[in-house]
Design a protein around this motif. Structure first.
Motif, mmCIF file in Angstrom:
data_model
loop_
_atom_site.group_PDB
_atom_site.id
_atom_site.type_symbol
_atom_site.label_atom_id
_atom_site.label_comp_id
_atom_site.label_asym_id
_atom_site.label_seq_id
_atom_site.Cartn_x
_atom_site.Cartn_y
_atom_site.Cartn_z
ATOM 1 N N VAL A 1 0.836 -1.196 0.000
ATOM 2 C CA VAL A 1 0.000 0.000 0.000
ATOM 3 C C VAL A 1 0.875 1.251 0.000
ATOM 4 O O VAL A 1 0.589 2.227 -0.704
ATOM 5 C CB VAL A 1 -0.943 0.007 1.220
ATOM 6 C CG1 VAL A 1 -1.673 1.341 1.339
ATOM 7 C CG2 VAL A 1 -1.958 -1.132 1.114
ATOM 8 N N ALA A 2 1.948 1.235 0.782
ATOM 9 C CA ALA A 2 2.856 2.384 0.827
ATOM 10 C C ALA A 2 3.421 2.682 -0.557
ATOM 11 O O ALA A 2 3.524 3.851 -0.956
ATOM 12 C CB ALA A 2 3.981 2.113 1.816
ATOM 13 N N LYS A 3 3.749 1.639 -1.305
ATOM 14 C CA LYS A 3 4.309 1.830 -2.641
ATOM 15 C C LYS A 3 3.266 2.368 -3.626
ATOM 16 O O LYS A 3 3.614 3.086 -4.559
ATOM 17 C CB LYS A 3 4.890 0.511 -3.154
ATOM 18 C CG LYS A 3 6.174 0.087 -2.464
ATOM 19 C CD LYS A 3 6.667 -1.258 -2.994
ATOM 20 C CE LYS A 3 7.987 -1.653 -2.350
ATOM 21 N NZ LYS A 3 8.459 -2.985 -2.826
ATOM 22 N N ARG A 4 2.017 1.979 -3.433
ATOM 23 C CA ARG A 4 0.963 2.426 -4.349
ATOM 24 C C ARG A 4 0.440 3.819 -4.001
ATOM 25 O O ARG A 4 0.160 4.623 -4.884
ATOM 26 C CB ARG A 4 -0.229 1.460 -4.298
ATOM 27 C CG ARG A 4 -0.033 0.167 -5.032
ATOM 28 C CD ARG A 4 -1.359 -0.547 -5.228
ATOM 29 N NE ARG A 4 -2.030 -0.874 -3.979
ATOM 30 C CZ ARG A 4 -1.903 -2.044 -3.348
ATOM 31 N NH1 ARG A 4 -1.102 -2.976 -3.837
ATOM 32 N NH2 ARG A 4 -2.558 -2.285 -2.236
ATOM 33 N N ALA A 5 0.290 4.073 -2.696
ATOM 34 C CA ALA A 5 -0.498 5.247 -2.303
ATOM 35 C C ALA A 5 0.133 6.114 -1.232
ATOM 36 O O ALA A 5 -0.462 7.107 -0.837
ATOM 37 C CB ALA A 5 -1.872 4.780 -1.819
ATOM 38 N N GLY A 6 1.312 5.751 -0.757
ATOM 39 C CA GLY A 6 1.877 6.514 0.340
ATOM 40 C C GLY A 6 0.952 6.439 1.539
ATOM 41 O O GLY A 6 0.561 5.352 1.969
ATOM 42 N N TYR A 7 0.582 7.608 2.071
ATOM 43 C CA TYR A 7 -0.322 7.655 3.220
ATOM 44 C C TYR A 7 -1.775 7.907 2.807
ATOM 45 O O TYR A 7 -2.660 7.979 3.654
ATOM 46 C CB TYR A 7 0.131 8.747 4.199
ATOM 47 C CG TYR A 7 1.492 8.465 4.781
ATOM 48 C CD1 TYR A 7 1.665 7.497 5.761
ATOM 49 C CD2 TYR A 7 2.623 9.158 4.341
ATOM 50 C CE1 TYR A 7 2.919 7.218 6.294
ATOM 51 C CE2 TYR A 7 3.874 8.896 4.860
ATOM 52 C CZ TYR A 7 4.026 7.924 5.838
ATOM 53 O OH TYR A 7 5.265 7.648 6.359
ATOM 54 N N HIS A 8 -2.019 8.040 1.513
ATOM 55 C CA HIS A 8 -3.372 8.276 1.020
ATOM 56 C C HIS A 8 -4.147 6.969 0.940
ATOM 57 O O HIS A 8 -3.584 5.874 1.069
ATOM 58 C CB HIS A 8 -3.323 8.955 -0.351
ATOM 59 C CG HIS A 8 -3.056 10.417 -0.292
ATOM 60 N ND1 HIS A 8 -1.827 10.939 0.041
ATOM 61 C CD2 HIS A 8 -3.867 11.483 -0.513
ATOM 62 C CE1 HIS A 8 -1.878 12.268 0.017
ATOM 63 N NE2 HIS A 8 -3.112 12.618 -0.318
ATOM 64 N N ASP A 9 -5.450 7.096 0.712
ATOM 65 C CA ASP A 9 -6.282 5.903 0.540
ATOM 66 C C ASP A 9 -5.785 5.097 -0.648
ATOM 67 O O ASP A 9 -5.441 5.645 -1.699
ATOM 68 C CB ASP A 9 -7.743 6.294 0.311
ATOM 69 C CG ASP A 9 -8.396 6.874 1.565
ATOM 70 O OD1 ASP A 9 -7.877 6.619 2.663
ATOM 71 O OD2 ASP A 9 -9.412 7.574 1.425
ATOM 72 N N ASP A 10 -5.776 3.799 -0.473
ATOM 73 C CA ASP A 10 -5.303 2.895 -1.507
ATOM 74 C C ASP A 10 -6.261 2.932 -2.697
ATOM 75 O O ASP A 10 -7.445 2.577 -2.557
ATOM 76 C CB ASP A 10 -5.233 1.481 -0.936
ATOM 77 C CG ASP A 10 -4.651 0.469 -1.904
ATOM 78 O OD1 ASP A 10 -4.337 0.845 -3.047
ATOM 79 O OD2 ASP A 10 -4.509 -0.696 -1.500
ATOM 80 N N PRO A 11 -5.812 3.340 -3.877
ATOM 81 C CA PRO A 11 -6.716 3.399 -5.037
ATOM 82 C C PRO A 11 -7.285 2.045 -5.420
ATOM 83 O O PRO A 11 -8.363 1.965 -6.014
ATOM 84 C CB PRO A 11 -5.835 3.972 -6.152
ATOM 85 C CG PRO A 11 -4.423 3.699 -5.715
ATOM 86 C CD PRO A 11 -4.447 3.780 -4.214
ATOM 87 N N GLU A 12 -6.588 0.970 -5.082
ATOM 88 C CA GLU A 12 -7.102 -0.359 -5.405
ATOM 89 C C GLU A 12 -8.297 -0.743 -4.525
ATOM 90 O O GLU A 12 -8.991 -1.714 -4.806
ATOM 91 C CB GLU A 12 -5.994 -1.402 -5.270
ATOM 92 C CG GLU A 12 -4.921 -1.285 -6.348
ATOM 93 C CD GLU A 12 -4.031 -2.508 -6.420
ATOM 94 O OE1 GLU A 12 -4.272 -3.470 -5.639
ATOM 95 O OE2 GLU A 12 -3.091 -2.506 -7.229
#
Length: 304
Positions: free
Chosen positions: A115-126
């Motif tokens: 999740v960190a790699k995809r979205a950092g601290y934001h909501d996971d787009p997946e």
């Protein structure tokens, strides 16, 4: 949006008033008496890979998301029948899903590197769909109709015959669903989380994490500072920047290196156990009330 590291908001309040105007909040949770006690002893630090796999002491007493959804749906079914008495057809939509509240992977802080790699601290787009509650086929009520559903607020006058708390209040009473108890349970869960983060042992874990982050080129005193860095939140709904993602990945790796989740879960469990011991009788009563309400809800829904 910025994550709240204390427990997730109680779903009952969201469910009970979703889909109508003029929402009222009638919760009156009581303070937990364990708050004045000294920090509990942590007897063990088991290996924890995901908080979803851990059975915490308050879990036995906390109403699950699926149970909340059933209680909500049954209460609304009763309320819809009540609304018909006032000549109002109220379609209350589908069962809520609230999938985001089921997952506590990152409840104590971001620990999922993917999740960190995809979205950092934001909501996971997946998992974007998990953060929305659908109310398809729901009737939008006028203000006057909302008074029938929810009851009159101070300064308002409800039509003659409207039950206390409106038709939704009638639904809760028929199901015997005590939302105040669920709010109280939320208070206990939040108290345990808040005391965990303030605990000297947790602060030592945070200091070890901070040292690890510093060695990686990042200066934050505690994990929450990295999560809430103002640079990430100029736009809540914006995509995470490369800097945010790099920071989040370093954050997760440092947490893993210092055994953050293992230690924080152990401290949290100790605080929850202390709360259970202090509130044992009331917790058992609340648990039995929930079981009774679930039986009532099942009876209401059996013919639908």
């Amino acid at each position: 949006m910025k994550r709240v590291l204390a427990a997730a908001m109680v779903a009952a309040g969201v469910l009970a008033t979703a889909g109508c105007s003029g929402e009222r909040d009638g919760r009156d949770g009581s303070p937990a008496s364990a708050a004045s006690l000294p920090p509990p002893t942590v007897t063990a630090t088991p290996s924890v890979s995901n908080l979803n796999d851990v059975k915490l002491p308050l879990d036995r007493y906390t109403t699950t998301i699926d149970q909340l959804i059933d209680l909500d749906y049954a209460s609304k079914a009763v309320a819809a029948d009540c609304m018909k008495r006032f000549g109002i057809t109220w379609k209350f939509g589908e069962r809520a899903e609230l999938n985001a509240l089921r997952d506590r992977t990152n409840r104590l802080g971001l620990i999922d590197e993917a999740v960190a790699k995809r979205a950092g601290y934001h909501d996971d787009p997946e998992r974007a769909g998990d953060y929305t509650q659908t109310d398809r086929d729901r009737t939008t009520l006028s203000d006057d109709q909302a008074i029938v559903l929810l009851g009159a607020a101070p300064g308002e006058k409800a039509p003659d015959g409207v039950p206390e708390g409106g038709c939704l209040g009638e639904g809760h009473r028929k199901i015997a669903w005590n939302l105040d108890e669920d709010a109280w349970l939320e208070d206990l869960t939040n108290e345990a989380a808040a005391r965990t983060f303030a605990d000297d042992r947790a602060l030592k874990v945070a200091a070890a994490w901070s040292a690890c982050m510093k060695a990686s080129g990042y200066r934050y005193a505690k994990p929450d500072d990295a999560n809430n860095d103002a640079r990430w939140w100029k736009e809540d709904k914006g995509a995470a920047s490369r800097a945010e993602i790099s920071t989040a990945v370093a954050d997760v790796r440092c947490k893993r290196k210092v055994g953050y989740l293992d230690q924080m879960t152990s401290i949290l469990s100790a605080y929850q156990q202390q709360i259970v011991e202090v509130n044992a009788e009331r917790l058992e009563t609340a648990h039995q009330h929930t079981q009774d309400a679930l039986k009532n809800a099942a009876a209401v829904l059996s013919g639908r």
